[in-house]
Design an enzyme around this catalytic site. Structure first.
Site, PDB file in Angstrom:
ATOM      1  N   HIS A  17       0.827  -1.213   0.000  1.00  0.00           N
ATOM      2  CA  HIS A  17       0.000   0.000   0.000  1.00  0.00           C
ATOM      3  C   HIS A  17       0.860   1.262   0.000  1.00  0.00           C
ATOM      4  O   HIS A  17       0.460   2.295   0.518  1.00  0.00           O
ATOM      5  CB  HIS A  17      -0.995  -0.010   1.164  1.00  0.00           C
ATOM      6  CG  HIS A  17      -2.072  -1.041   0.965  1.00  0.00           C
ATOM      7  ND1 HIS A  17      -3.180  -0.815   0.191  1.00  0.00           N
ATOM      8  CD2 HIS A  17      -2.171  -2.319   1.397  1.00  0.00           C
ATOM      9  CE1 HIS A  17      -3.934  -1.905   0.175  1.00  0.00           C
ATOM     10  NE2 HIS A  17      -3.343  -2.841   0.888  1.00  0.00           N
ATOM     11  N   THR A  18       2.054   1.151  -0.565  1.00  0.00           N
ATOM     12  CA  THR A  18       2.918   2.328  -0.724  1.00  0.00           C
ATOM     13  C   THR A  18       2.989   2.760  -2.185  1.00  0.00           C
ATOM     14  O   THR A  18       3.363   3.895  -2.469  1.00  0.00           O
ATOM     15  CB  THR A  18       4.346   2.014  -0.243  1.00  0.00           C
ATOM     16  OG1 THR A  18       4.738   0.767  -0.828  1.00  0.00           O
ATOM     17  CG2 THR A  18       4.418   1.910   1.270  1.00  0.00           C
ATOM     18  N   GLY A 100      -6.976 -14.828  -7.128  1.00  0.00           N
ATOM     19  CA  GLY A 100      -7.562 -14.299  -5.895  1.00  0.00           C
ATOM     20  C   GLY A 100      -6.731 -14.571  -4.657  1.00  0.00           C
ATOM     21  O   GLY A 100      -7.246 -14.645  -3.549  1.00  0.00           O
ATOM     22  N   SER A 104      -0.855 -11.778  -7.810  1.00  0.00           N
ATOM     23  CA  SER A 104      -0.909 -11.037  -9.083  1.00  0.00           C
ATOM     24  C   SER A 104      -1.208 -11.900 -10.297  1.00  0.00           C
ATOM     25  O   SER A 104      -0.586 -11.727 -11.356  1.00  0.00           O
ATOM     26  CB  SER A 104       0.389 -10.245  -9.307  1.00  0.00           C
ATOM     27  OG  SER A 104       0.484  -9.240  -8.366  1.00  0.00           O
ATOM     28  N   SER A 105      -2.173 -12.792 -10.161  1.00  0.00           N
ATOM     29  CA  SER A 105      -2.579 -13.561 -11.342  1.00  0.00           C
ATOM     30  C   SER A 105      -3.130 -12.628 -12.421  1.00  0.00           C
ATOM     31  O   SER A 105      -2.933 -12.878 -13.610  1.00  0.00           O
ATOM     32  CB  SER A 105      -3.625 -14.610 -10.962  1.00  0.00           C
ATOM     33  OG  SER A 105      -4.744 -13.985 -10.374  1.00  0.00           O
ATOM     34  N   GLU A 135      -5.697  -2.904 -16.258  1.00  0.00           N
ATOM     35  CA  GLU A 135      -6.295  -3.339 -14.985  1.00  0.00           C
ATOM     36  C   GLU A 135      -7.389  -2.348 -14.563  1.00  0.00           C
ATOM     37  O   GLU A 135      -8.474  -2.744 -14.130  1.00  0.00           O
ATOM     38  CB  GLU A 135      -5.197  -3.438 -13.922  1.00  0.00           C
ATOM     39  CG  GLU A 135      -5.695  -3.686 -12.516  1.00  0.00           C
ATOM     40  CD  GLU A 135      -5.669  -5.161 -12.107  1.00  0.00           C
ATOM     41  OE1 GLU A 135      -4.869  -5.928 -12.670  1.00  0.00           O
ATOM     42  OE2 GLU A 135      -6.469  -5.524 -11.229  1.00  0.00           O
ATOM     43  N   ASP A 147       2.446  -4.387  -9.182  1.00  0.00           N
ATOM     44  CA  ASP A 147       2.281  -5.745  -9.687  1.00  0.00           C
ATOM     45  C   ASP A 147       2.765  -5.858 -11.133  1.00  0.00           C
ATOM     46  O   ASP A 147       3.535  -6.760 -11.484  1.00  0.00           O
ATOM     47  CB  ASP A 147       0.809  -6.175  -9.611  1.00  0.00           C
ATOM     48  CG  ASP A 147       0.260  -6.071  -8.197  1.00  0.00           C
ATOM     49  OD1 ASP A 147       1.062  -5.900  -7.267  1.00  0.00           O
ATOM     50  OD2 ASP A 147      -0.974  -6.156  -8.043  1.00  0.00           O
ATOM     51  N   TYR A 196     -10.000  -1.438  -0.753  1.00  0.00           N
ATOM     52  CA  TYR A 196      -8.799  -0.932  -1.423  1.00  0.00           C
ATOM     53  C   TYR A 196      -9.008   0.511  -1.918  1.00  0.00           C
ATOM     54  O   TYR A 196      -8.210   1.404  -1.614  1.00  0.00           O
ATOM     55  CB  TYR A 196      -8.423  -1.847  -2.597  1.00  0.00           C
ATOM     56  CG  TYR A 196      -7.106  -1.499  -3.249  1.00  0.00           C
ATOM     57  CD1 TYR A 196      -5.930  -2.151  -2.892  1.00  0.00           C
ATOM     58  CD2 TYR A 196      -7.023  -0.505  -4.220  1.00  0.00           C
ATOM     59  CE1 TYR A 196      -4.719  -1.828  -3.489  1.00  0.00           C
ATOM     60  CE2 TYR A 196      -5.820  -0.171  -4.820  1.00  0.00           C
ATOM     61  CZ  TYR A 196      -4.669  -0.842  -4.453  1.00  0.00           C
ATOM     62  OH  TYR A 196      -3.471  -0.514  -5.043  1.00  0.00           O
TER      63      TYR A 196
HETATM   64  C1  GLA Z   1      -2.522  -4.739  -5.056  1.00  0.00           C
HETATM   65  C2  GLA Z   1      -2.339  -3.617  -6.080  1.00  0.00           C
HETATM   66  C3  GLA Z   1      -0.933  -3.018  -6.002  1.00  0.00           C
HETATM   67  C4  GLA Z   1      -0.563  -2.648  -4.563  1.00  0.00           C
HETATM   68  C5  GLA Z   1      -0.865  -3.797  -3.604  1.00  0.00           C
HETATM   69  C6  GLA Z   1      -0.658  -3.403  -2.169  1.00  0.00           C
HETATM   70  O1  GLA Z   1      -1.711  -5.821  -5.370  1.00  0.00           O
HETATM   71  O2  GLA Z   1      -2.556  -4.092  -7.394  1.00  0.00           O
HETATM   72  O3  GLA Z   1      -0.837  -1.905  -6.863  1.00  0.00           O
HETATM   73  O4  GLA Z   1      -1.197  -1.460  -4.183  1.00  0.00           O
HETATM   74  O5  GLA Z   1      -2.203  -4.258  -3.758  1.00  0.00           O
HETATM   75  O6  GLA Z   1       0.686  -3.139  -1.932  1.00  0.00           O
END
Ligand code: GLA
Length: 336
Positions: A17-18, A100, A104-105, A135, A147, A196
């Protein structure tokens, strides 16, 4: 002419979340892959998935990717909409990246689709930006660039220090005396249904008050009047510092320090950013108590999905946790 494109998933070792406030992250591309094979041509992108027993059929002039069926086809549609290829494609998609799970699928599917449709792998930043746009078009969730850039720029045996402001990627060697262990919390997660987007909105509110989070200090954080925003900001400022600390720990071979930073990161994601779940906390606690584990934390967005740990090779993890041992690999590429 058959085209085969292959894109790995990713695990994030530090810095969650950065990315959407231009901060620091430390992911690695992993040896779980989405692969697309087929022939260019026609005016539709047609991909069949044996795994889902469904076929995505996307016109190259697709107007709205977010309503396509089957649902996984929305990521394909997002790429088509972002790329506007001159010709379609007919082929198959296979995947060993669990959906899920926070690995990062969707980014892997986007990158594999873009490469199959002729995008170049030579500029990872441009490819990642294209797929981040895809996305957004597919899901309408305002995700960051981590990702897609991790999947594009992966390097075997390395984690990637990514500066999400400049998009500079610095490969950081992973020492041979560690193993990346991933455990699923048993809870599936769906970013679109999660908080999110709310977190992204809270960051915008913070920045409206104290300026860019990337350069904010603890003092700036303390100036925030709203206690919830103060906690959110405290996570981001401390998490950016933990990424820097984690890279220094890897450079120094100080794995105990790396492990402690992972645990501190998890506590911050749980208490200040509030994106963990009881199931994830439980897995982190069990892993942290295991002999040979240096540290553990949730990985990715949270709200369910996977936990990552760093452990001595051969560490005996409780079998009921069904651990996966993953290796850092090269980024997305065309095979043939
Ligand atoms: C998901 C988002 C990323 C990132 C992460 C948390 O994977 O796709 O961009 O924000 O959450 O770090």
């Amino acid at each position: 002419m058959t085209v085969r494109a292959r894109a790995p998933g990713r695990v994030n070792l530090m810095g969650d979340h950065t990315d959407y406030t231009g901060g620091l992250v430390l992911p690695a591309a992993i040896d779980r892959f989405v692969e697309i094979a087929g022939e260019p041509g026609g005016d539709h992108v047609v991909l069949h998935s044996d795994e889902f027993a469904t076929t995505a059929r996307v016109p190259i002039a697709v107007a709205d990717a977010s309503t396509l069926e089957p649902e996984w086809g929305r990521y394909v549609g997002g790429v088509v909409a972002a790329m506007r290829p001159a010709a379609g494609f007919v082929g198959t998609v296979t995947s060993t990246v669990p959906a899920g799970s926070g690995l990062s699928s969707s980014a892997a599917l986007e990158l594999a689709t873009a490469l199959a449709l002729g995008a170049s792998a030579h500029d990872p930043q441009a490819l990642a930006r294209l797929c981040q746009r895809a996305e957004h078009l597919a899901r309408g969730v305002p995700t960051g660039i981590m990702d897609q850039l991790a999947v594009a720029a992966g390097r075997a045996g390395h984690a990637l220090l990514i500066d999400c402001t400049s998009l500079e990627v610095v490969p950081v060697p992973l020492p041979g005396e560690i193993e990346i262990v991933v455990v699923h919390s048993g809870q599936a997660r769906d970013l679109a249904a999660s908080a999110y987007a709310e977190r992204v909105g809270q960051c915008a509110a913070i920045e409206a008050e104290i300026g860019p989070l990337r350069s904010a200090t603890r003092r700036d954080v303390d100036r925030l009047s709203d206690p919830v925003l103060r906690r959110r900001a405290r996570h981001i400022v401390s998490e950016n510092a933990r990424v820097t600390g984690a890279v220094a720990a890897l450079d120094a071979g100080d794995l105990d320090c790396f492990g402690r930073l992972m645990l501190a990161s998890h506590a911050s994601l749980r208490d200040d950013y509030e994106v963990s779940t009881a199931a994830m906390d439980d897995v982190v606690a069990r892993l942290a108590d295991t002999d040979g584990v240096f540290g553990a934390r949730l990985t990715g967005a949270g709200f369910g999905g996977c936990v990552v740990a760093i452990a001595r090779p051969g560490t005996a993890i409780a079998p009921d946790l069904e651990p996966w041992i993953l290796h850092a690999v090269d980024g997305a590429h065309v095979i043939a």
